[in-house]
Write an enzyme that holds these catalytic residues in place. Structure first.
Site, PDB file in Angstrom:
ATOM      1  N   HIS A   1      18.075 -36.884  -6.491  1.00 26.04           N
ATOM      2  CA  HIS A   1      17.294 -37.319  -5.333  1.00 26.04           C
ATOM      3  C   HIS A   1      15.815 -36.992  -5.493  1.00 26.04           C
ATOM      4  O   HIS A   1      15.080 -36.980  -4.507  1.00 26.04           O
ATOM      5  CB  HIS A   1      17.850 -36.686  -4.053  1.00 26.04           C
ATOM      6  CG  HIS A   1      19.266 -37.101  -3.782  1.00 26.04           C
ATOM      7  ND1 HIS A   1      19.620 -38.369  -3.368  1.00 26.04           N
ATOM      8  CD2 HIS A   1      20.436 -36.420  -3.917  1.00 26.04           C
ATOM      9  CE1 HIS A   1      20.934 -38.441  -3.247  1.00 26.04           C
ATOM     10  NE2 HIS A   1      21.448 -37.267  -3.578  1.00 26.04           N
TER      11      HIS A   1
ATOM     12  N   ARG B   1       4.239  -0.419  -4.584  1.00 27.18           N
ATOM     13  CA  ARG B   1       3.910  -0.962  -3.264  1.00 27.18           C
ATOM     14  C   ARG B   1       2.591  -1.734  -3.259  1.00 27.18           C
ATOM     15  O   ARG B   1       2.251  -2.380  -2.269  1.00 27.18           O
ATOM     16  CB  ARG B   1       3.809   0.180  -2.239  1.00 27.18           C
ATOM     17  CG  ARG B   1       5.056   0.998  -2.101  1.00 27.18           C
ATOM     18  CD  ARG B   1       4.856   2.099  -1.100  1.00 27.18           C
ATOM     19  NE  ARG B   1       4.653   1.570   0.230  1.00 27.18           N
ATOM     20  CZ  ARG B   1       5.616   1.248   1.075  1.00 27.18           C
ATOM     21  NH1 ARG B   1       6.868   1.419   0.721  1.00 27.18           N
ATOM     22  NH2 ARG B   1       5.350   0.775   2.265  1.00 27.18           N
TER      23      ARG B   1
ATOM     24  N   LYS C   1       6.186  -4.581  -3.610  1.00 26.60           N
ATOM     25  CA  LYS C   1       7.628  -4.460  -3.409  1.00 26.60           C
ATOM     26  C   LYS C   1       8.032  -4.497  -1.941  1.00 26.60           C
ATOM     27  O   LYS C   1       9.014  -5.116  -1.576  1.00 26.60           O
ATOM     28  CB  LYS C   1       8.090  -3.151  -4.036  1.00 26.60           C
ATOM     29  CG  LYS C   1       9.567  -2.926  -3.955  1.00 26.60           C
ATOM     30  CD  LYS C   1      10.220  -3.160  -5.278  1.00 26.60           C
ATOM     31  CE  LYS C   1      11.710  -3.192  -5.216  1.00 26.60           C
ATOM     32  NZ  LYS C   1      12.246  -4.446  -5.731  1.00 26.60           N
TER      33      LYS C   1
ATOM     34  N   ASN D   1      -1.990   1.749   5.715  1.00 27.77           N
ATOM     35  CA  ASN D   1      -1.110   0.683   5.233  1.00 27.77           C
ATOM     36  C   ASN D   1      -0.739  -0.155   6.434  1.00 27.77           C
ATOM     37  O   ASN D   1      -0.197   0.370   7.404  1.00 27.77           O
ATOM     38  CB  ASN D   1       0.143   1.321   4.593  1.00 27.77           C
ATOM     39  CG  ASN D   1       1.243   0.312   4.329  1.00 27.77           C
ATOM     40  OD1 ASN D   1       0.972  -0.858   4.122  1.00 27.77           O
ATOM     41  ND2 ASN D   1       2.478   0.780   4.327  1.00 27.77           N
ATOM     42  N   GLY D   2      -1.072  -1.456   6.399  1.00 28.80           N
ATOM     43  CA  GLY D   2      -0.749  -2.321   7.534  1.00 28.80           C
ATOM     44  C   GLY D   2      -1.900  -3.258   7.827  1.00 28.80           C
ATOM     45  O   GLY D   2      -2.803  -3.429   7.001  1.00 28.80           O
TER      46      GLY D   2
ATOM     47  N   CYS E   1       0.838  -1.182   0.000  1.00 26.31           N
ATOM     48  CA  CYS E   1       0.000   0.000   0.000  1.00 26.31           C
ATOM     49  C   CYS E   1       0.883   1.246   0.000  1.00 26.31           C
ATOM     50  O   CYS E   1       1.866   1.326   0.730  1.00 26.31           O
ATOM     51  CB  CYS E   1      -0.943   0.079   1.185  1.00 26.31           C
ATOM     52  SG  CYS E   1      -2.104  -1.269   1.277  1.00 26.31           S
TER      53      CYS E   1
ATOM     54  N   GLU F   1       8.216 -15.199 -10.594  1.00 28.85           N
ATOM     55  CA  GLU F   1       7.456 -14.026 -10.147  1.00 28.85           C
ATOM     56  C   GLU F   1       7.044 -13.097 -11.284  1.00 28.85           C
ATOM     57  O   GLU F   1       5.997 -12.468 -11.192  1.00 28.85           O
ATOM     58  CB  GLU F   1       8.157 -13.271  -9.013  1.00 28.85           C
ATOM     59  CG  GLU F   1       9.498 -12.720  -9.313  1.00 28.85           C
ATOM     60  CD  GLU F   1      10.167 -12.089  -8.099  1.00 28.85           C
ATOM     61  OE1 GLU F   1       9.512 -11.819  -7.097  1.00 28.85           O
ATOM     62  OE2 GLU F   1      11.385 -11.868  -8.178  1.00 28.85           O
TER      63      GLU F   1
END
Ligand code: F6R
Length: 612
Positions: A508, A27, A607, A99-100, A2, A492
């Protein structure tokens, strides 16, 4: 995660806020919104990117010299028009961006619902603005005091900005765990998640600390207090940020620009620190702690994602050169284990953004247990450098493409310098080897330029593999983290499934995947284990897998076996990650472009990961 922007001053806020949102779009970019006060409190928001918001408001009234704006990366509630920020308070007198994550939003919401508040979104954010309004009205306090009281009830991470119709000269903002910086101009203030929306207007900034509330009012000085109501003197710093670093500079994407910047960025990481002629390595930021590092019985490296891959290179470097045992930990795992940490342990935290929530939490935990924390970060003034005892900035410059590229090579450069310095202090490296490595490191920026010349060839390769569904990346020793990083870059940005493995591990399990459809990228530059890598390539060929090999210039044997060859200049084995990573970055980039993916803003990613 954000992006937040706020403005109050004498100019029209809208263009400043929109430009700021574009700068912060790295962001999060699933929805965006804006609120402006000009008599009314006008609020516009929409699902989609900042350009969608711009389109949405083109026929709306966006006048006003005060406003807030937000670009979202969804946590609670899907990306849609309603969950987008800003959120109104019940009376529509206030609006807020956040933001959070608010962890105790459930009980607060229940309590507010009992008191008649109606919630219209699925977000955790909406509780904050209703709570602030409830306190403001019932306790008859000013807005900044209501914000302060509300934040005392909130558990979680936040950077918030509140705007009020009734007080159209003032913004109130606060932070805990999510970044916030205030720009101070002439009769104007800017608030943002990082300095990029601010830099073209003023160089004077204040980085807010956790649990601080800032009030900026037209015609007044900035005012900061803590949520426990202590006044704080603002610490005004000068920004060291170049506007051109925030622009694409003729490249089609930020990611490509940042890949091509690596000769310069590695040089900048070493500037003033490495002097091969005099045989010195000096990292000013850790000077007071280097003896402690040299005495350490153990180094623990904590990081996430690409920074974790750089940490793995660091493990090889510190063990090889300084003979200190190293553990490399995912910060997210480390913080929730009950790890054994001793007072003589050194914890190195690596982060491009300096804001990664898991890395920050791992630092706090290790600090509480008495360890010394050294940071390696790119963003100046971010939270991690402030939480560590000492550290070195990577000086790679702003990295805007969501996929990390130049930050990785800069982190590896700093880790190499640190390991060399500590090895020199401990006497675990012969003088001749030390000097050879210093000379070779100094030559790396030129060799990066040489490596970048493979771009055209890699683009051709990308054409061949554009629609491949799976990729395997193999490497040994220093090239194992390179294989992991190559695979991460591909998945990504191009959404192709890719795995990185130590080459010898292939037999393996992953070998079961190999058939004529499976390209295997082998980083085959190793001198020490060259024959072993050759055998691994044979094993792939025997099962008809396609080999794309990264080899040292002049290689003969791998060339005979591989289907496709990309050459990198010869260098010391421990410095190969600085070169071999580059063709892999380019391969991911070109494949993603050919698949029509949004390279700079891949789906679901953001990001700066400021939530757990
Ligand atoms: C990958 C990528 C992420 C970050 C990770 C840690 O390209 O960008 O994996 O490396 O989120 O971020 P920082 O380094 O900011 O702590």
């Amino acid at each position: 995660m954000c992006g937040i922007v706020g403005y109050v001053g004498s100019k029209q806020a809208y263009p400043i806020l929109m430009k700021g949102l574009y700068r912060l779009e790295y962001r999060g970019y699933d929805s965006a919104g804006i609120a402006l006060v000009d008599g009314d409190l006008k609020l516009y928001k929409t699902k989609g990117k900042v350009s969608d918001l711009e389109h949405f408001v083109h026929d709306k009234d966006v006048t006003g010299t005060i406003g807030i704006a937000h670009t979202r990366w969804a946590t609670h509630g899907e990306p849609n028009n309603i969950n987008a920020h800003p959120h109104y308070s019940q009376t529509h007198n206030l609006a807020l961006i956040h933001n959070g994550i608010i962890e105790n939003y459930g009980p607060i919401k229940e309590e507010l619902q009992k008191r008649g508040y109606k919630f219209i979104s699925d977000t955790d954010t909406e509780v904050i603005i209703h709570l602030i309004e409830d306190i403001k009205v019932n306790e008859k306090v000013t807005l900044d005091e209501a914000v302060r009281i509300a934040l005392n009830q909130i558990i979680g991470a936040y950077a918030i900005v509140v705007i009020s119709k009734e007080d159209p000269d003032m913004l109130v903002a606060a932070r805990k765990g999510s970044p916030l910086v205030v720009g101070i101009g002439k009769n104007e203030f800017f608030i943002a998640s990082d300095a990029s929306p601010i830099v073209e207007y003023t160089q004077d900034v204040v980085y807010l600390n956790d649990e601080e509330i800032v009030t900026v009012r037209r015609g007044h000085k900035i005012k900061i207090k803590t949520i426990t109501n202590k006044d704080k003197t603002p610490y005004i710093q000068k920004l060291e940020l170049n506007l051109s670093a925030l622009e694409k500079g003729g490249f089609e994407h930020f990611m490509l620009k940042e890949i091509f910047e690596q000769s310069r960025s590695i040089q900048d990481s070493m500037r003033g620190r490495l002097n091969a002629k005099e045989g010195t390595v000096k990292l000013g930021g850790i000077l007071d702690y280097e003896q402690k590092m040299a005495n350490a019985k153990r180094i623990i490296i904590v990081a996430c994602g690409t920074s974790w891959h750089a940490g793995l290179v660091g493990e090889y470097l510190f063990e090889d050169l300084a003979r200190i045992p190293v553990e490399v930990e995912y910060a997210s795992e480390f913080r929730y284990r009950n790890p054994v940490i001793n007072e003589d342990d050194i914890v190195i935290a690596i982060s491009q953004s300096g804001e990664t929530a898991d890395t920050l939490a791992a630092i706090e935990m290790a600090k509480m247990k008495g360890a010394t924390i050294i940071g390696i970060c790119n963003v100046v003034g971010s939270s991690i450098p402030r939480a560590t005892h000492a550290g070195s900035y990577t000086h790679a410059g702003p990295e805007i493409g969501v996929a990390s590229t130049k930050a990785f090579t800069a982190q590896v450069t700093i880790l190499t310098l640190m390991a060399l310095r500590i090895a020199q202090m401990k006497g675990t490296i012969e003088k001749s080897r030390f000097h050879r490595l210093l000379n070779e490191l100094e030559a790396i920026p030129e060799k990066v330029k040489e490596t970048l010349a493979v771009d055209k060839q890699v683009k051709e390769l990308a054409r061949i593999f554009t629609y491949t569904r799976n990729f395997l990346y193999l490497g040994r020793g220093y090239n194992f983290p390179v294989a992991l990083e190559g695979a991460l870059k591909l998945k990504e940005i191009s959404y192709i499934h890719a795995e990185g493995y130590p080459a010898a591990e292939m037999k393996h399990g992953p070998i079961a995947l190999i058939d004529r459809e499976m390209p295997v990228v082998v980083i085959a530059t190793n001198k020490g284990t060259y024959d072993k890598v050759l055998s691994n390539i044979q094993e792939v060929k025997a099962r008809k897998g396609k080999i794309i090999a990264i080899v040292t210039k002049g290689d003969k044997d791998v060339k005979k076996l591989a289907d496709y060859i990309i050459e990198v200049p010869e260098t010391e084995e421990m410095l190969v990650p600085l070169l071999a990573t580059i063709p892999l970055q380019l391969l991911s980039y070109h494949i993603a472009v050919m698949r029509d993916c949004n390279v700079d803003q891949p789906r679901n990613l953001a990001k700066s990961v400021t939530v757990e």
